[in-house]
Enzyme design. Structure first.
Site, PDB file in Angstrom:
ATOM      1  CE  LYS A   1      -6.618  41.283  29.672  1.00 16.99           C
ATOM      2  NZ  LYS A   1      -5.603  41.733  30.842  1.00 16.99           N
TER       3      LYS A   1
ATOM      4  CD  GLN B   1     -10.189  37.895  35.807  1.00 17.84           C
ATOM      5  OE1 GLN B   1     -10.182  38.110  36.924  1.00 17.84           O
ATOM      6  NE2 GLN B   1     -10.813  38.676  34.897  1.00 17.84           N
TER       7      GLN B   1
ATOM      8  CE  LYS C   1     -14.708  38.744  37.128  1.00 22.94           C
ATOM      9  NZ  LYS C   1     -13.856  39.765  38.089  1.00 22.94           N
TER      10      LYS C   1
ATOM     11  CE  LYS D   1      -7.031  39.022  40.255  1.00 25.18           C
ATOM     12  NZ  LYS D   1      -8.182  39.914  39.491  1.00 25.18           N
TER      13      LYS D   1
ATOM     14  N   GLY E   1      -4.281  45.020  36.238  1.00 24.21           N
ATOM     15  CA  GLY E   1      -4.189  45.580  37.525  1.00 24.21           C
ATOM     16  C   GLY E   1      -5.302  44.871  38.366  1.00 24.21           C
ATOM     17  CG  ASP E   2      -7.304  42.512  41.685  1.00 21.51           C
ATOM     18  OD1 ASP E   2      -8.441  42.561  41.302  1.00 21.51           O
ATOM     19  OD2 ASP E   2      -7.165  42.309  42.806  1.00 21.51           O
TER      20      ASP E   2
ATOM     21  CB  THR F   1     -14.380  47.487  37.019  1.00 23.73           C
ATOM     22  OG1 THR F   1     -13.133  46.873  36.421  1.00 23.73           O
ATOM     23  CG2 THR F   1     -14.852  46.580  37.961  1.00 23.73           C
TER      24      THR F   1
ATOM     25  CG  ASN G   1      -9.941  51.400  39.199  1.00 23.25           C
ATOM     26  OD1 ASN G   1     -10.949  50.872  38.715  1.00 23.25           O
ATOM     27  ND2 ASN G   1      -9.376  52.363  38.366  1.00 23.25           N
TER      28      ASN G   1
ATOM     29  CB  SER H   1      -8.566  44.184  29.888  1.00 27.99           C
ATOM     30  OG  SER H   1      -8.335  44.839  31.261  1.00 27.99           O
TER      31      SER H   1
HETATM   32  P1  NDP Z   1      -7.832  49.385  44.847  1.00 27.47           P
HETATM   33  O1  NDP Z   1      -6.586  48.750  45.523  1.00 27.47           O
HETATM   34  O2  NDP Z   1      -7.962  50.446  44.017  1.00 27.47           O
HETATM   35  O3  NDP Z   1      -9.069  49.567  46.228  1.00 27.47           O
HETATM   36  C1  NDP Z   1      -9.434  48.532  47.150  1.00 27.47           C
HETATM   37  C2  NDP Z   1     -10.178  49.388  48.304  1.00 27.47           C
HETATM   38  O4  NDP Z   1     -10.691  48.519  48.967  1.00 27.47           O
HETATM   39  C3  NDP Z   1      -9.436  50.205  48.986  1.00 27.47           C
HETATM   40  O5  NDP Z   1     -10.320  51.406  49.449  1.00 27.47           O
HETATM   41  C4  NDP Z   1      -8.995  49.519  50.217  1.00 27.47           C
HETATM   42  O6  NDP Z   1      -8.798  50.326  51.172  1.00 27.47           O
HETATM   43  C5  NDP Z   1     -10.196  48.615  50.396  1.00 27.47           C
HETATM   44  N1  NDP Z   1      -9.678  47.497  50.784  1.00 27.47           N
HETATM   45  C6  NDP Z   1      -8.750  46.560  50.508  1.00 27.47           C
HETATM   46  N2  NDP Z   1      -8.802  45.592  51.411  1.00 27.47           N
HETATM   47  C7  NDP Z   1      -9.709  45.672  52.363  1.00 27.47           C
HETATM   48  C8  NDP Z   1      -9.989  45.197  53.526  1.00 27.47           C
HETATM   49  N3  NDP Z   1      -9.478  43.789  53.791  1.00 27.47           N
HETATM   50  N4  NDP Z   1     -10.985  45.474  54.459  1.00 27.47           N
HETATM   51  C9  NDP Z   1     -11.331  47.032  54.130  1.00 27.47           C
HETATM   52  N5  NDP Z   1     -11.206  47.512  53.011  1.00 27.47           N
HETATM   53  C10 NDP Z   1     -10.188  46.964  52.124  1.00 27.47           C
HETATM   54  O7  NDP Z   1      -8.577  47.860  44.304  1.00 27.47           O
HETATM   55  P2  NDP Z   1      -9.692  47.903  43.151  1.00 27.47           P
HETATM   56  O8  NDP Z   1     -10.831  49.011  43.275  1.00 27.47           O
HETATM   57  O9  NDP Z   1      -9.119  47.864  41.970  1.00 27.47           O
HETATM   58  O10 NDP Z   1     -10.213  46.340  43.574  1.00 27.47           O
HETATM   59  C11 NDP Z   1     -11.378  46.272  44.410  1.00 27.47           C
HETATM   60  C12 NDP Z   1     -12.133  45.068  44.266  1.00 27.47           C
HETATM   61  O11 NDP Z   1     -12.675  45.136  42.878  1.00 27.47           O
HETATM   62  C13 NDP Z   1     -11.154  43.754  44.451  1.00 27.47           C
HETATM   63  O12 NDP Z   1     -11.859  42.541  44.979  1.00 27.47           O
HETATM   64  C14 NDP Z   1     -10.775  43.603  43.038  1.00 27.47           C
HETATM   65  O13 NDP Z   1     -10.528  42.025  42.734  1.00 27.47           O
HETATM   66  C15 NDP Z   1     -12.176  43.823  42.298  1.00 27.47           C
HETATM   67  N6  NDP Z   1     -11.917  44.163  40.813  1.00 27.47           N
HETATM   68  C16 NDP Z   1     -11.242  44.928  40.476  1.00 27.47           C
HETATM   69  C17 NDP Z   1     -11.080  44.971  38.938  1.00 27.47           C
HETATM   70  C18 NDP Z   1     -10.390  46.307  38.496  1.00 27.47           C
HETATM   71  O14 NDP Z   1     -10.591  46.832  37.280  1.00 27.47           O
HETATM   72  N7  NDP Z   1      -9.685  47.216  39.269  1.00 27.47           N
HETATM   73  C19 NDP Z   1     -11.777  44.446  37.922  1.00 27.47           C
HETATM   74  C20 NDP Z   1     -12.709  43.333  38.852  1.00 27.47           C
HETATM   75  C21 NDP Z   1     -12.676  43.320  39.943  1.00 27.47           C
HETATM   76  P3  NDP Z   1      -7.210  51.175  51.374  1.00 27.47           P
HETATM   77  O15 NDP Z   1      -7.342  52.265  50.533  1.00 27.47           O
HETATM   78  O16 NDP Z   1      -7.284  51.467  52.735  1.00 27.47           O
HETATM   79  O17 NDP Z   1      -6.101  50.402  51.064  1.00 27.47           O
END
Ligand code: NDP
Length: 443
Positions: free
Chosen positions: A82, A103, A106, A118, A157-158, A201, A233, A376
């Site tokens: 997962k 993961q 976690k 992943k 998703g991620d 999250t 997200n 999830s």
């Molecule tokens: P999203 O794609 O929804 O959002 C990512 C955000 O981070 C966007 O605002 C993006 O900017 C910004 N970003 C991405 N890469 C960079 C970078 N190199 N420098 C600066 N800003 C950056 O992803 P999520 O919110 O889903 O995920 C964010 C983090 O949380 C990740 O590390 C993910 O692995 C982790 N996570 C997510 C979960 C989930 O349920 N979605 C669960 C657990 C962990 P822009 O909009 O300009 O692309």
């Protein structure tokens, strides 16, 4: 431990994650020889399998595009593999091994029956039309479907993969297999998704932080200034819950820059820009001309502007290694009391070390952002039993899960002589549950 056949440059981030865990769990390995006898560490740091495949699709100009797809199935001692799918140009095998390894621990910490995995692709969704996203998702699933299943491996998703992408992936899976399985989580509600999965999250991160602050006898978040990075997200739902409990969130950021609004950010506008228009935070200035917007090019040397803003609690929610030693020093100097990781491993090892030595309440990602994977798993349960849980029921179970994780981590840290160190507590508690399952299942 030797790592042969490793692409060292790509794997450096994986080694970073592994090194922290190995260091943390050494008291457990010393105290109980069975983990060494069963070679648990050696078995845990190598994925069960890494699947790598070509994804070929046609863009809107009928030009053939080629990307690389991956699924890293790391460990299924506790349940089906997962973990999320990430679509981002920085995706490679090393990044996915790091995320898959994290993961495992976690998912173990949630206490739920889920293994670790992943996947993703170096495909960049930015600037692509909706049809191009659909065609890419179909091509990706044409290969991925061979390796997944509701009892085998359940992706979610991620970064770059939200409910739109999950919808297209699910549609293609259904077409190929003729099977209406709960094979993906994060599905839109109308065909099997769980209420509150998008929020999980971020909300879970705030619930964990509340539990940690209470346990550490610190002031609650209500009325406090908080800083958040990211605008995806996780960040958006962290801001939403923080605002709901009366905290004042003054920052957010995206890959182009950061926004500082001392009155508290306008979340409705941020959602409109980032979720509806898929635009950039700079567009916030079209409505609020007087806020501070700092483009990435103007960030301090080796640091990020978000973390220069004084706050009571900080929530890095963008991506890995986005909070450096420079940033940690700024946060500490400005009186920050707690740091909670919404993104996966956003703090560099140096930053983490500074937080721990300065007795900052530090909530590591594998514990603090486990709310997403927990919901999830709730979605998998609902799909398997053909039930639909109410929003309040999911929320209540999420809160309970995050509070339990916090207690488990804090107690484990105390048991192993590192009270208040949530990094070691999370690594030991997460490792122990998987390791005991591996021993029980034999080699
Ligand atoms: P999203 O794609 O929804 O959002 C990512 C955000 O981070 C966007 O605002 C993006 O900017 C910004 N970003 C991405 N890469 C960079 C970078 N190199 N420098 C600066 N800003 C950056 O992803 P999520 O919110 O889903 O995920 C964010 C983090 O949380 C990740 O590390 C993910 O692995 C982790 N996570 C997510 C979960 C989930 O349920 N979605 C669960 C657990 C962990 P822009 O909009 O300009 O692309």
């Amino acid at each position: 431990m030797k790592f042969e056949n490793s692409n060292c440059a790509e794997d450096s981030i994986f080694f970073q994650a592994m090194e922290e865990v190995i260091y943390s769990i050494s008291p457990l390995l010393e105290s109980d020889p069975k983990y060494k006898r069963y070679a648990i560490l050696e078995r845990l740091v190598v994925p069960d399998r890494v699947i790598k495949f070509q994804v070929t699709w046609l863009d809107d100009n009928n030009k053939i595009q080629v990307n690389t797809g991956y699924r890293v199935q790391f460990n299924n001692a506790l349940g089906p593999y997962k973990g999320g799918l990430r679509f981002h140009p920085t995706v490679n095998e090393g990044v996915l091994k790091f995320l898959g390894f994290e993961q495992i621990l976690k998912n173990s910490l949630t206490g739920l029956p889920i293994g670790g995995a992943k996947g993703g692709s170096d495909f960049n969704p930015k600037g692509k039309s909706d049809f191009e996203i659909m065609k890419f998702c179909s091509a990706f699933m044409t290969e991925l479907h061979k390796y997944i299943g509701p009892r085998i491996d359940v992706p979610a998703g991620d970064i770059g993969v939200g409910s739109r992408e999950i919808g297209y992936l699910f549609g293609e899976y259904k077409k190929i297999t003729s099977s209406y399985d709960g094979v993906l989580t994060g599905k839109p509600y109308m065909f099997g998704g769980s209420l509150m999965r998008p929020e999980a999250t971020g909300y879970g991160l705030v619930y964990f932080t509340q539990a940690m602050l209470e346990h550490e006898k610190k002031d609650p978040l209500t009325g406090k200034v908080c800083t958040v990075s990211g605008a995806g997200n996780v960040a958006i739902h962290t801001i939403e819950k923080l605002q709901e409990i009366g905290a004042i969130v003054v920052t957010c950021s995206d890959s182009e820059g950061m926004l500082y609004d001392s009155r508290g950010v306008d979340l409705k506008l941020i959602k409109e820009i980032k979720l509806e228009r898929r635009g950039t935070l700079k567009e916030y200035l079209e409505v609020y001309k007087d806020v501070n917007y700092i483009p990435v090019a103007d960030y301090p040397d080796g640091g990020h502007s978000v973390w220069t803003i004084p706050c009571y609690a900080a929530f890095p929610c963008a991506t890995q290694n986005e909070l450096t030693e420079v940033d940690a020093k700024n946060l500490i100097a400005n009186g920050c009391v707690s740091v909670s990781e919404g993104a996966n491993m956003p703090s560099t090892p140096k930053a983490t070390e500074l937080f721990l030595t300065n007795k900052i309440c530090f909530a590591p990602a594998k514990a603090a952002n486990a709310g997403g994977v927990a919901v999830s798993e709730f979605e998998m349960s609902q799909n398997a039993s053909m039930q639909k849980w109410s929003f309040d029921m999911v929320d209540e179970r999420l809160k309970e899960t995050m509070t339990q994780i916090c207690k488990r981590v804090a107690l484990t840290a105390k048991d192993y002589g590192v009270e208040g160190n949530y990094v070691d507590g999370a690594n030991i508690a997460g490792f122990k549950r998987v390791a005991d399952a591996m021993i029980t299942e034999g080699i």
